[in-house]
Design an enzyme around this catalytic site. Structure first.
Site, PDB file in Angstrom:
ATOM      1  N   HIS A  76      -6.113  -0.292 -10.342  1.00  0.00           N
ATOM      2  CA  HIS A  76      -6.236  -1.010  -9.061  1.00  0.00           C
ATOM      3  C   HIS A  76      -7.539  -0.641  -8.360  1.00  0.00           C
ATOM      4  O   HIS A  76      -8.282   0.224  -8.809  1.00  0.00           O
ATOM      5  CB  HIS A  76      -5.012  -0.757  -8.171  1.00  0.00           C
ATOM      6  CG  HIS A  76      -4.742   0.683  -7.819  1.00  0.00           C
ATOM      7  ND1 HIS A  76      -5.396   1.336  -6.807  1.00  0.00           N
ATOM      8  CD2 HIS A  76      -3.882   1.595  -8.353  1.00  0.00           C
ATOM      9  CE1 HIS A  76      -4.943   2.572  -6.710  1.00  0.00           C
ATOM     10  NE2 HIS A  76      -4.033   2.778  -7.651  1.00  0.00           N
ATOM     11  N   ASP A 121      -0.477   2.856   6.045  1.00  0.00           N
ATOM     12  CA  ASP A 121      -0.255   2.775   4.598  1.00  0.00           C
ATOM     13  C   ASP A 121      -0.713   4.102   3.987  1.00  0.00           C
ATOM     14  O   ASP A 121      -1.908   4.318   3.822  1.00  0.00           O
ATOM     15  CB  ASP A 121      -1.070   1.582   4.065  1.00  0.00           C
ATOM     16  CG  ASP A 121      -0.846   1.328   2.577  1.00  0.00           C
ATOM     17  OD1 ASP A 121      -0.001   2.010   1.975  1.00  0.00           O
ATOM     18  OD2 ASP A 121      -1.532   0.433   2.036  1.00  0.00           O
ATOM     19  N   ASP A 129       4.740   6.094  -1.409  1.00  0.00           N
ATOM     20  CA  ASP A 129       3.802   5.164  -0.762  1.00  0.00           C
ATOM     21  C   ASP A 129       4.618   4.418   0.279  1.00  0.00           C
ATOM     22  O   ASP A 129       5.408   3.533  -0.056  1.00  0.00           O
ATOM     23  CB  ASP A 129       3.215   4.212  -1.806  1.00  0.00           C
ATOM     24  CG  ASP A 129       2.191   3.241  -1.214  1.00  0.00           C
ATOM     25  OD1 ASP A 129       2.097   3.143   0.031  1.00  0.00           O
ATOM     26  OD2 ASP A 129       1.490   2.578  -2.003  1.00  0.00           O
ATOM     27  N   TYR A 139      -2.756   7.182 -13.468  1.00  0.00           N
ATOM     28  CA  TYR A 139      -1.399   6.921 -13.954  1.00  0.00           C
ATOM     29  C   TYR A 139      -1.416   7.015 -15.475  1.00  0.00           C
ATOM     30  O   TYR A 139      -2.027   6.169 -16.141  1.00  0.00           O
ATOM     31  CB  TYR A 139      -0.938   5.521 -13.504  1.00  0.00           C
ATOM     32  CG  TYR A 139      -1.247   5.272 -12.036  1.00  0.00           C
ATOM     33  CD1 TYR A 139      -0.358   5.671 -11.039  1.00  0.00           C
ATOM     34  CD2 TYR A 139      -2.456   4.672 -11.656  1.00  0.00           C
ATOM     35  CE1 TYR A 139      -0.667   5.474  -9.694  1.00  0.00           C
ATOM     36  CE2 TYR A 139      -2.766   4.482 -10.315  1.00  0.00           C
ATOM     37  CZ  TYR A 139      -1.873   4.882  -9.348  1.00  0.00           C
ATOM     38  OH  TYR A 139      -2.178   4.690  -8.019  1.00  0.00           O
ATOM     39  N   HIS A 141       3.855  -0.981  -8.404  1.00  0.00           N
ATOM     40  CA  HIS A 141       4.707  -1.543  -7.342  1.00  0.00           C
ATOM     41  C   HIS A 141       6.178  -1.235  -7.618  1.00  0.00           C
ATOM     42  O   HIS A 141       7.030  -2.119  -7.558  1.00  0.00           O
ATOM     43  CB  HIS A 141       4.486  -3.064  -7.207  1.00  0.00           C
ATOM     44  CG  HIS A 141       3.178  -3.400  -6.564  1.00  0.00           C
ATOM     45  ND1 HIS A 141       2.615  -4.648  -6.616  1.00  0.00           N
ATOM     46  CD2 HIS A 141       2.307  -2.637  -5.849  1.00  0.00           C
ATOM     47  CE1 HIS A 141       1.462  -4.639  -5.960  1.00  0.00           C
ATOM     48  NE2 HIS A 141       1.256  -3.429  -5.490  1.00  0.00           N
ATOM     49  N   GLU A 170      -3.534   8.264  -0.645  1.00  0.00           N
ATOM     50  CA  GLU A 170      -3.957   7.115   0.180  1.00  0.00           C
ATOM     51  C   GLU A 170      -3.999   7.493   1.645  1.00  0.00           C
ATOM     52  O   GLU A 170      -3.005   7.976   2.198  1.00  0.00           O
ATOM     53  CB  GLU A 170      -2.973   5.944  -0.026  1.00  0.00           C
ATOM     54  CG  GLU A 170      -3.267   4.748   0.859  1.00  0.00           C
ATOM     55  CD  GLU A 170      -2.424   3.529   0.514  1.00  0.00           C
ATOM     56  OE1 GLU A 170      -1.275   3.694   0.040  1.00  0.00           O
ATOM     57  OE2 GLU A 170      -2.919   2.405   0.724  1.00  0.00           O
ATOM     58  N   HIS A 188      -8.095  -1.516   0.695  1.00  0.00           N
ATOM     59  CA  HIS A 188      -7.989  -2.875   1.252  1.00  0.00           C
ATOM     60  C   HIS A 188      -8.045  -2.772   2.761  1.00  0.00           C
ATOM     61  O   HIS A 188      -7.731  -1.723   3.336  1.00  0.00           O
ATOM     62  CB  HIS A 188      -6.675  -3.532   0.791  1.00  0.00           C
ATOM     63  CG  HIS A 188      -5.462  -2.665   0.989  1.00  0.00           C
ATOM     64  ND1 HIS A 188      -4.820  -2.572   2.201  1.00  0.00           N
ATOM     65  CD2 HIS A 188      -4.807  -1.810   0.167  1.00  0.00           C
ATOM     66  CE1 HIS A 188      -3.805  -1.719   2.090  1.00  0.00           C
ATOM     67  NE2 HIS A 188      -3.788  -1.220   0.869  1.00  0.00           N
ATOM     68  N   HIS A 220      -2.069  -5.677   3.692  1.00  0.00           N
ATOM     69  CA  HIS A 220      -3.292  -6.112   3.015  1.00  0.00           C
ATOM     70  C   HIS A 220      -3.919  -7.111   3.980  1.00  0.00           C
ATOM     71  O   HIS A 220      -3.617  -8.298   3.931  1.00  0.00           O
ATOM     72  CB  HIS A 220      -2.983  -6.740   1.656  1.00  0.00           C
ATOM     73  CG  HIS A 220      -2.363  -5.756   0.696  1.00  0.00           C
ATOM     74  ND1 HIS A 220      -1.675  -6.118  -0.421  1.00  0.00           N
ATOM     75  CD2 HIS A 220      -2.331  -4.391   0.703  1.00  0.00           C
ATOM     76  CE1 HIS A 220      -1.254  -5.031  -1.068  1.00  0.00           C
ATOM     77  NE2 HIS A 220      -1.641  -3.982  -0.394  1.00  0.00           N
ATOM     78  N   ASP A 227      24.266 -17.872   5.742  1.00  0.00           N
ATOM     79  CA  ASP A 227      23.900 -18.101   7.147  1.00  0.00           C
ATOM     80  C   ASP A 227      23.323 -16.848   7.806  1.00  0.00           C
ATOM     81  O   ASP A 227      23.281 -16.754   9.024  1.00  0.00           O
ATOM     82  CB  ASP A 227      25.100 -18.624   7.935  1.00  0.00           C
ATOM     83  CG  ASP A 227      26.248 -17.638   7.904  1.00  0.00           C
ATOM     84  OD1 ASP A 227      26.170 -16.651   7.135  1.00  0.00           O
ATOM     85  OD2 ASP A 227      27.222 -17.845   8.648  1.00  0.00           O
ATOM     86  N   ARG A 266      -1.260   9.149  -6.692  1.00  0.00           N
ATOM     87  CA  ARG A 266      -2.132   8.362  -5.810  1.00  0.00           C
ATOM     88  C   ARG A 266      -2.239   9.130  -4.489  1.00  0.00           C
ATOM     89  O   ARG A 266      -1.266   9.768  -4.066  1.00  0.00           O
ATOM     90  CB  ARG A 266      -1.562   6.951  -5.570  1.00  0.00           C
ATOM     91  CG  ARG A 266      -2.419   6.099  -4.648  1.00  0.00           C
ATOM     92  CD  ARG A 266      -2.120   4.597  -4.726  1.00  0.00           C
ATOM     93  NE  ARG A 266      -0.776   4.211  -4.360  1.00  0.00           N
ATOM     94  CZ  ARG A 266       0.188   3.851  -5.204  1.00  0.00           C
ATOM     95  NH1 ARG A 266      -0.055   3.825  -6.503  1.00  0.00           N
ATOM     96  NH2 ARG A 266       1.393   3.529  -4.777  1.00  0.00           N
ATOM     97  N   GLU A 293      -7.538   4.762  -1.532  1.00  0.00           N
ATOM     98  CA  GLU A 293      -6.349   5.113  -2.303  1.00  0.00           C
ATOM     99  C   GLU A 293      -6.575   5.168  -3.808  1.00  0.00           C
ATOM    100  O   GLU A 293      -5.955   4.424  -4.569  1.00  0.00           O
ATOM    101  CB  GLU A 293      -5.218   4.131  -1.992  1.00  0.00           C
ATOM    102  CG  GLU A 293      -5.587   2.650  -2.057  1.00  0.00           C
ATOM    103  CD  GLU A 293      -4.374   1.761  -1.824  1.00  0.00           C
ATOM    104  OE1 GLU A 293      -3.353   1.955  -2.501  1.00  0.00           O
ATOM    105  OE2 GLU A 293      -4.454   0.862  -0.967  1.00  0.00           O
TER     106      GLU A 293
HETATM  107  N1  GLY Z   1       1.432   0.004  -0.205  1.00  0.00           N
HETATM  108  C1  GLY Z   1       0.648  -1.026  -0.720  1.00  0.00           C
HETATM  109  C2  GLY Z   1      -0.697  -0.590  -1.033  1.00  0.00           C
HETATM  110  O1  GLY Z   1      -0.941   0.589  -1.099  1.00  0.00           O
HETATM  111  O2  GLY Z   1      -1.581  -1.378  -1.177  1.00  0.00           O
HETATM  112 MN    MN Z   2      -2.651   0.448   0.280  1.00  0.00          MN
HETATM  113 MN    MN Z   3       0.132   2.095  -0.072  1.00  0.00          MN
END
Ligand code: GLY
Ligand code: MN
Ligand code: MN
Length: 442
Positions: free
Chosen positions: A352, A273, A262, A390, A245, A410, A356, A363, A42, A408, A386
């Site tokens: 990747h 982000d 991140d 890796y 992820h 970003e 975005h 996103h 609940d 990364r 970004e």
């Molecule tokens: N944190 C998600 C991305 O970088 O797309």
């Molecule tokens: Mn991102």
């Molecule tokens: Mn990110």
């Protein structure tokens, strides 16, 4: 305390007008609020309003439906929402109720949510087009079909049921893609809070900590500034940085590791982000530095393409070219540049895309391609840049010295009339800037 910001409700009203103008007088638009979702028996997940509903209303309660009926004489903007209920409000907090909603949010009219079933068929009658997000919420899809069927059942009595059913996103996603001044103020605030959080993480990091301790520090800063995590914060030490992820955030942070963070704040619904990758010791090793410099160069190459009139995809292509060149130079790839790019060999280390759209959703909505072509950048578009690299810890095809390094970088940018602004510019980005910042932080 920093001054709180909010979108004035007249701006939500202006967006509703604009959307109705685009939909035309024969249309009706139906937008349900987000549902509450059970987390355990609940208890519910923290409630978050549906981004579209929030964009058009600023109304934060569940159990609500916005109906827009362009050109309707007795009111074009209608809200169905929960009624006031002193007993429930004693448990869950205050509700606007229909009267309060009209007054505070500028709807033409509001009704109890329980009246939706009685009222909606009458609103659908005589409208030819229905704009709605089909397929998002099966229960609501069925209700809507039921209301349409109720009108269809009256055809012999002269009723005119709608006969076109259109994806609301066609209109609304395009509106949301272009951020107005008020939105950019909120996005700058989300970015500023996120910068503070990342700085705090760089100051706090110590060998022997667990990843979740850094996560706690980051999210403490979010909450301190009336924000929360826009998405699950990623804190990956050592080779955990190679998991795109990564969610566990529970491993120890060891001396000599890089930590990839991140994490982004959400402020009044708007996301930032940011990713930074920094050394626990405050100093990059030679290999860490070489790869970090390469990702940094790729980010710069992509940023240079962030200009009005340039295809969105140009940024990704520039990043891929820089990364591939560098991977060849460092001996991580072999052969010719062109062939490596065309054959996509870089994907072993960079799987990747380079960014975005960013907005109410991390996103965010909006098409990337139009008629098969990458769309051109225009002022008001906000997106992330970004690139990353890796090198899996078990990749025996590369020299051992590279293995387990994940990086990364970003940032968030907005396209302006003449170029772009980096919303996240306040945060150390290059290896040199990071080392200097961490040395000063002590
Ligand atoms: N944190 C998600 C991305 O970088 O797309
Ligand atoms: Mn991102
Ligand atoms: Mn990110």
């Amino acid at each position: 305390m920093i001054k709180p910001l909010a979108i004035p409700t007249r701006i939500n009203a202006r967006r509703r007008k604009q959307l109705m103008r685009m939909a035309g007088d024969e249309a009706i638009l139906v937008l349900p609020a987000a549902k509450e979702v059970v987390r355990s028996r609940d208890t519910h997940y923290p409630y978050r309003q549906d981004s579209d509903f929030w964009y058009l209303t600023g109304f934060a309660e569940p159990d609500a439906v916005l109906v827009l009926v362009p050109g309707r004489k007795h009111g074009e903007t209608l809200l169905f929402c929960r009624e006031r209920d002193p007993e429930r409000e004693a448990w869950d907090g205050p509700r606007q109720g229909p009267e309060g909603a009209v007054e505070a949010f500028g709807f033409d009219d509001a009704y109890p949510i329980g009246d939706l079933d009685d009222i909606l068929p009458g609103l659908l009658e005589g409208r030819t087009r229905v704009y709605y997000h089909f397929g998002r919420d099966q229960e609501f899809d069925l209700k809507l079909i039921g209301w349409v069927n109720r009108v269809r059942a009256q055809v012999r009595l002269g009723a005119e049921p709608p006969h076109e059913f259109l994806e609301l996103g066609h209109l609304l996603d395009e509106m949301r893609l272009f951020k107005d001044r008020d939105e950019l103020r909120l996005m700058q605030r989300a970015a500023d809070i996120t910068v503070l959080a990342h700085q705090s993480a760089m100051r706090a990091v110590r060998a022997g900590m667990r990843e979740y301790e850094l996560q706690a520090e980051i999210e403490r800063v979010f909450r301190q500034h009336d924000a929360e995590a826009a998405y699950g914060s990623i804190v990956g030490a050592g080779s955990n940085a190679c998991v795109l992820h990564y969610r566990a955030n529970n491993a120890p942070i060891n001396e000599g590791d890089l930590v990839l963070v991140d994490a982004g704040a959400e402020y009044r619904g708007y996301a930032a982000d940011i990713t930074r990758t920094f050394p626990v010791s405050g100093r990059f090793s030679k290999e860490q530095r070489a790869l970090h410099d390469l990702v940094d160069a790729a980010q710069l190459a992509a940023r240079e393409q962030a200009l009005p009139g340039v295809p969105y995809e140009a940024g990704h292509n520039a990043a891929v070219e820089t990364l591939t060149e560098g991977l060849l130079r460092l001996g991580l790839l072999k052969g010719k540049l062109e062939k490596n790019i065309v054959d996509g060999h870089y994907r072993r280390f960079y799987r990747h895309k380079t960014g975005h759209w960013l907005g109410l959703d991390v996103h965010d909505v909006g098409e990337y391609r139009i008629d098969g072509e990458s769309r051109l950048l225009e002022p008001g578009m906000v997106f992330t840049i970004e690139p990353g690299l890796y090198i899996a810890p078990d990749d025996t095809s590369v020299d051992a010295k590279w293995r387990g390094i994940g990086i990364r970088i970003e940032d968030d940018v907005v396209i302006t009339k003449v170029g772009h602004d980096v919303l996240t510019r306040g945060l150390a980005r290059s290896a040199e800037e990071i080392e200097t910042f961490m040395a000063q932080a002590g």
